[in-house]
Write an enzyme that holds these catalytic residues in place. Sequence first.
Site, mmCIF file in Angstrom:
data_model
loop_
_atom_site.group_PDB
_atom_site.id
_atom_site.type_symbol
_atom_site.label_atom_id
_atom_site.label_comp_id
_atom_site.label_asym_id
_atom_site.label_seq_id
_atom_site.Cartn_x
_atom_site.Cartn_y
_atom_site.Cartn_z
ATOM 1 N N GLY A 1 0.824 -1.205 0.000
ATOM 2 C CA GLY A 1 0.000 0.000 0.000
ATOM 3 C C GLY A 1 0.857 1.253 0.000
ATOM 4 C CB CYS A 2 0.035 4.720 -0.925
ATOM 5 S SG CYS A 2 -1.592 4.887 -0.156
#
Length: 343
Positions: free
Chosen positions: A148-149
Amino acid sequence: MIRVGIVGGTGYTGVELLRLLAMHEGVEVVTITSRAEAGRRVDEQFPNLRGYYQLAFAEPDPGVLASCDLVFFATPHNVAMQLVPELLAAGTRIVDLSADYRIRDAALWSQWYGEPHASPDLLAHAVYGLPEVNREQIRQAQLVACPGCYPTAIQLGWIPLLARGLVAPEGLIASAASGASGAGRQAKVDNLLSETAGSFKAYGAAGHRHLPEIEQGLGDVAGGPVAVTFVPHLLPIVRGIHATLFARLLASPPDLQALFEDYYRDEPFVDVLPAGVLPQTRTVKGANRCQLSVIVPQQRDTVVVLSVIDNLVKGASGQAVQNMNIMFGLPETAGLEQIGLLP
């Protein structure tokens, strides 16, 4: 030439994959799916891609996807895990940009995502796609779970310290902020320009779905459990993540600037800034790059790491392409040498 399919082509990560792959000389995108837009040309939906693609969106067809060398899933959670088992059985390699295979513990995944996992037997076989940690495993992987970011920005900031045992693993604090594109392309009142412009707010402070992913990844590096307090915020910008990370030093620190520079010396997409220079989201916009700086304010016992990425590139689609390059033995930088956009 690698034959690529994309499942979920109308969200921000899907169109970002198309943008990056259009300039990748070793890839041919042969199918891109969208149930809602099936039959519509890609360049009608995204005029910035005119002249690069002749494709139309299609319904997901397992037979067509199975004919690809690699399939990217740029979908919400609970989509990939329905199709991935069939594609893996056909020999197709997978890079999943969703959260479906990031957490190895099926019960923990269900706790955070509110439903049973559809293919829990594959969780142990998925390789977590943070190249700076798992490059060798990614080379041989059939299924890569793209990070994920927030977890990308946060882990890259703390990894050098935890790997050397320099900070207390039980008291890590991450205050991180993302642009509005991090919430996806669906319509939400909270993400309207009139709601976000000129404002700054926290969300998910009681618990965010990226937390178990962050703790799992950092625990692997530290060699034992870590405890992270993570509070995300919404920035009034479109792209970018800025993470401010705090940890307690266990001893008088060595030269942390030299430590970070040495740790990431051979990493093509991690840039440790000179001492005293602090990173900004604007300098990594559009680029597959994480910029870091490390300081010890007032020379006390707290180290602060600042980490910035473009949430749609190094935080999603760019990192997915980086994983693909590694999986197929291509230069890791292929298709990813874009320079950050200024202003």
